[in-house]
Every structure is written in C-alpha cells, then in structure tokens.
Scaffold this motif. Sequence first.
Motif, mmCIF file in Angstrom:
data_model
loop_
_atom_site.group_PDB
_atom_site.id
_atom_site.type_symbol
_atom_site.label_atom_id
_atom_site.label_comp_id
_atom_site.label_asym_id
_atom_site.label_seq_id
_atom_site.Cartn_x
_atom_site.Cartn_y
_atom_site.Cartn_z
ATOM 1 N N LYS A 103 0.834 -1.206 0.000
ATOM 2 C CA LYS A 103 0.000 0.000 0.000
ATOM 3 C C LYS A 103 0.867 1.254 0.000
ATOM 4 O O LYS A 103 0.478 2.283 -0.562
ATOM 5 N N ALA A 118 -6.577 9.887 -0.587
ATOM 6 C CA ALA A 118 -6.626 10.508 0.746
ATOM 7 C C ALA A 118 -5.215 10.853 1.226
ATOM 8 O O ALA A 118 -4.265 10.115 0.955
ATOM 9 N N VAL A 140 -7.852 5.993 8.808
ATOM 10 C CA VAL A 140 -7.906 4.584 8.419
ATOM 11 C C VAL A 140 -6.490 4.031 8.535
ATOM 12 O O VAL A 140 -5.545 4.672 8.080
ATOM 13 N N LYS A 142 -3.894 0.924 7.727
ATOM 14 C CA LYS A 142 -3.781 -0.196 6.779
ATOM 15 C C LYS A 142 -2.424 -0.879 6.902
ATOM 16 O O LYS A 142 -1.388 -0.207 6.878
ATOM 17 N N VAL A 152 -7.304 -3.679 6.664
ATOM 18 C CA VAL A 152 -7.701 -2.271 6.746
ATOM 19 C C VAL A 152 -8.645 -2.040 7.918
ATOM 20 O O VAL A 152 -9.652 -2.738 8.049
ATOM 21 N N GLU A 185 -6.401 9.617 5.846
ATOM 22 C CA GLU A 185 -7.633 10.326 6.189
ATOM 23 C C GLU A 185 -8.830 9.451 5.839
ATOM 24 O O GLU A 185 -8.852 8.809 4.782
ATOM 25 N N ARG A 186 -9.817 9.412 6.728
ATOM 26 C CA ARG A 186 -11.020 8.639 6.448
ATOM 27 C C ARG A 186 -11.956 9.443 5.548
ATOM 28 O O ARG A 186 -12.318 10.574 5.861
ATOM 29 N N LEU A 187 -12.342 8.837 4.433
ATOM 30 C CA LEU A 187 -13.203 9.514 3.456
ATOM 31 C C LEU A 187 -14.640 9.038 3.612
ATOM 32 O O LEU A 187 -14.884 7.934 4.092
ATOM 33 N N LYS A 213 -19.364 -5.017 -0.267
ATOM 34 C CA LYS A 213 -18.397 -5.661 0.634
ATOM 35 C C LYS A 213 -18.950 -6.082 1.996
ATOM 36 O O LYS A 213 -18.599 -7.142 2.481
ATOM 37 N N ASN A 223 -16.694 -6.452 6.896
ATOM 38 C CA ASN A 223 -16.326 -6.483 5.483
ATOM 39 C C ASN A 223 -15.963 -7.901 5.050
ATOM 40 O O ASN A 223 -15.399 -8.670 5.809
ATOM 41 N N MET A 272 -13.594 5.963 -4.035
ATOM 42 C CA MET A 272 -14.673 6.510 -3.219
ATOM 43 C C MET A 272 -15.115 7.800 -3.905
ATOM 44 O O MET A 272 -14.265 8.651 -4.210
ATOM 45 N N LEU A 281 -8.913 4.610 -3.449
ATOM 46 C CA LEU A 281 -8.666 3.900 -2.195
ATOM 47 C C LEU A 281 -7.535 2.907 -2.357
ATOM 48 O O LEU A 281 -6.720 2.719 -1.468
ATOM 49 N N GLU A 282 -7.526 2.231 -3.494
ATOM 50 C CA GLU A 282 -6.522 1.179 -3.700
ATOM 51 C C GLU A 282 -6.470 0.810 -5.169
ATOM 52 O O GLU A 282 -7.384 1.102 -5.938
HETATM 53 P P1 AMP Z 1 -8.578 -1.040 0.627
HETATM 54 O O1 AMP Z 1 -8.120 -2.483 0.687
HETATM 55 O O2 AMP Z 1 -7.476 -0.061 0.789
HETATM 56 O O3 AMP Z 1 -9.459 -0.742 -0.540
HETATM 57 O O4 AMP Z 1 -9.554 -0.878 1.867
HETATM 58 C C1 AMP Z 1 -10.608 -1.795 2.116
HETATM 59 C C2 AMP Z 1 -11.866 -1.055 2.445
HETATM 60 O O5 AMP Z 1 -11.658 -0.144 3.528
HETATM 61 C C3 AMP Z 1 -12.368 -0.173 1.307
HETATM 62 O O6 AMP Z 1 -13.140 -0.920 0.413
HETATM 63 C C4 AMP Z 1 -13.171 0.850 2.070
HETATM 64 O O7 AMP Z 1 -14.439 0.347 2.411
HETATM 65 C C5 AMP Z 1 -12.392 1.045 3.331
HETATM 66 N N1 AMP Z 1 -11.457 2.185 3.186
HETATM 67 C C6 AMP Z 1 -10.186 2.139 2.741
HETATM 68 N N2 AMP Z 1 -9.605 3.356 2.738
HETATM 69 C C7 AMP Z 1 -10.533 4.208 3.215
HETATM 70 C C8 AMP Z 1 -10.546 5.617 3.467
HETATM 71 N N3 AMP Z 1 -9.483 6.387 3.237
HETATM 72 N N4 AMP Z 1 -11.677 6.151 3.967
HETATM 73 C C9 AMP Z 1 -12.765 5.379 4.230
HETATM 74 N N5 AMP Z 1 -12.811 4.055 4.020
HETATM 75 C C10 AMP Z 1 -11.731 3.456 3.513
#
Ligand code: AMP
Length: 420
Positions: A103, A118, A140, A142, A152, A185-187, A213, A223, A272, A281-282
């Motif tokens: 990540k 973010a 958040v 990770k 996460v 940062e949480r979005l 999810k 999730n 997002m 996000l990823e």
């Molecule tokens: P990721 O594997 O990084 O996509 O994260 C898994 C899940 O966590 C995502 O599908 C989102 O639901 C949640 N998530 C990840 N990053 C954020 C973020 N910056 N703000 C809010 N939710 C997040």
Amino acid sequence: MKILIIGGGGREHALAWKIAQSPKVTALFCAPGNPGTAQVAINLDIPADDIDRLLVFALEQSIDLTVVGPEQPLVLGLADWFQDNDLKVFGPSAKAAQLEGSKAFSKDLMQKYGIPTAAYAAFDNADAARAYLKGKGPQVVKADGLAAGKGVFVCADEAEAAEAIGQIMKDKIFGESGNRIIIEERLQGQEVSLLAFTDGISVLPMEAAQDHKPAFDGDTGPNTGGMGAYSPALIFTPEFKQEVIQRVLVPAVNGMRAEGIPYQGVLYAGLMITDKGPMTLEFNARFGDPETQPLMMRMQSDIVPILEACADGTLDTCSLEWKPEAAVCVVMASEGYPGAYEKGRPIQGLEQANALSGVTVFHAGTKQQGEHIVTSGGRVLGVTALGGTVQKAIATAYQAVGKIQWPGAHYRTDIGQKAL
Ligand code: AMP
Ligand code: GLY
C-alpha cells in the motif's frame, strides 16, 4: 491455443466460462480450479501459488497463454518466471504487482503522479504512528502488505486507530505484512470500482461494476471479499467514467512505465466518490471477485485476443463490445462467513438454478465429494443472471438463489438495489 488459468474461485470460474467460448481455444486448463471450472476446463491438482510446478506443467504442455486470477502468484513472481522461460502471461510482474502488494508503494505512486487519493503517511514504527494521530480527524489504518483483504481498519477516533496500530505492528495479526503501515484520512462517500485492461501503454476500460463488501443487508456487518456485484453501475455516467480514466487509470499506467516498471494485465481501481470528486482507495493487480462474474456475462467480445494483446503490447489495436443487458451476481456464503465456518455441507438445486434462462451459477468455494458438490469455502457460489434491466436481472438472480439450498447458506437480499 492452449490456455492455463491460475486460481480456483468464482472469478476463475467466470474467466474459464468466458475463455472456453473463444474459437481460438483448443485446450483449457485450470490450476487448481473447482467443480465449476471442471465443466469447461481440465482441472490440475496444483495450488495457485506453487509456481515451480505450474512452470513445469506450462513448459511440458507448451501453454500459449497463462491467465492469472489471484494476486498471490503475481506478487510471488509467477509472471517473471514464466516470461524468463518464454511463456506468455496475462498479469503483471512481481515489481508491478506491488501496486496491490504494497500500500505504501501504491500511495507513493499516486502522490508522485497526481492521482487523487486521501492524505496519508507511512510508518515502520508504532510510536511514531501513534504520535501522528494527535489532533487529526478520523483515520484509516492499513497494513502495508497483503492481508487477504482484511488489513484495513476504518477507525472512528484516535483510540480506535491506536488500537489498530497495536494489533498490526505489535501483535502482528497480519505477520510481516504489518511491518509497515499506512495511516490515511477517512473519506466518506459511495464506493465504486473501475477495471481496465492494459498492456503497459494503452488502457482499455471495462464496463463499470459495483461490489457489495459488507456481509449483511444495508451495508452492515463486517467487510467480506464481496457479497455480490452488478454491472453496469449507473453512477458511472460517461463523463464520470472519462474522469476516472483520465485522472486515475491513465496516470497510473504512465507512472508505472515512467518508473521503469511497466504494468500489464488488469488494473483495478477501487474508488470513493466524495464531494471533492473521485478518490482512489486502492489498486488491485487483477480482476475483482465477484465483479468478474457479471462482467464476463456481459462481455460480448471474445476475451482471448484482448488478453493476448495485453501480453504482446498490442492493445491499441483492440476494442471491446458489451451486451446491453445488466448482470447481477449474488454470492451465497457459508454460515459464519467472514468468520469461522464449517465445510462439507452438500449443496442442492444447482441444476435447477442453472436451468433458468439467463442464469449461470459460478462456483467459488465448492468441492466434488463422490456424487455430491459440497461447500468448501467462505464464499461458495456466485449466482449470476443477465436481464434486460438491472431490476429484471435482480429478480432472476434471486429466483435462482431460491432454488439452491444447504444448511446455513447465507446471502444478502439487496444486491443491486443501489442501481435502482
Ligand atoms: P482497501 O483495501 O485499501 O481498498 O480498503 C478496504 C476497504 O476499507 C475499502 O473498500 C473501504 O471500504 C475502506 N477504506 C479504505 N480506505 C478508506 C478511506 N481512506 N476512507 C474510508 N474508508 C476506507
Ligand atoms: N471484490 C473486491 C476485490 O476483488 O478485491
């Protein structure tokens, strides 16, 4: 052509189902596959991460193209090994798969190439990570490395974030994957994904699909890997899709090339939609599961020339056509998933469900046991239906779900409702 698919879940059954329809295919193998892929391919008793044995098989059989489903073999370097042996692979090199495998790598690339994401910081020290939380809003946390989709923690406040840091970095609940963490940062907003084929230069986007999810209806509960998906995702207006292609997918592919790490395969952007526009996000280095199930049902074009063109660097000569119908995939899961669950429960009604017009039941966690197909994983089936409208596809998919039973089967009843 002789084609080898790596993996054994719902995504791989959907890929095998689609690839088997290509007139170019003379033999199709799947390692390890499942009872669903056995209907259209020859299953091999080789695990998806046993690269040595996969390579021996591919060389012996002179496989023309290997298509990799899961991220693990990519991160382990399957594509590098195969290419060193003059075998053609659809999927990125180990270095390029870092886009999913780390990540921190992925966030650094996003930042360097101006891809919206973010605000974040990376840490390899828990005290420094905790100090960073002071005075910040919800964050958040990770794990940097692969954690089977569980790495996460979306935290409400500083205390929760500090707890997550402890679990990842001190308790090592994800092992080495937690040696480094990202805090971001949480979005707030709606999550969508866009997948594209790329040969490292050109980007050929697929139709938009939306995953679900959380385990339970109304997006509640823990999730999961994904409890269902549908396509098209109407939230992707043509303008919005162009914005995501130009601001996220194209700069990622160009950025990887500029870094000397050309990226070839599927690039999956998890996004997002916030009030500041789409935020990344990823990235995933592979097809989504279950997004692939509705996407394969909607894809009109032969997929094999596209996969080949990605490996050959000739994607600029390709185009993709899609069926106008909508497709909806409802995942049927084991009792207890995403927590602990029992295996070996006999599944009834598969034939009746498959017999419905427009329905394909993709196998994910199933196993052949004598005469019976039994459960053998958390996500067991992806019951997928095509329909003239999303509403019709939802109705048909649930009609098919209604024909299938095993003790404790659990599924969401609201897949696709977001599209209405
Ligand atoms: P990721 O594997 O990084 O996509 O994260 C898994 C899940 O966590 C995502 O599908 C989102 O639901 C949640 N998530 C990840 N990053 C954020 C973020 N910056 N703000 C809010 N939710 C997040
Ligand atoms: N469905 C989410 C993923 O494949 O990562």
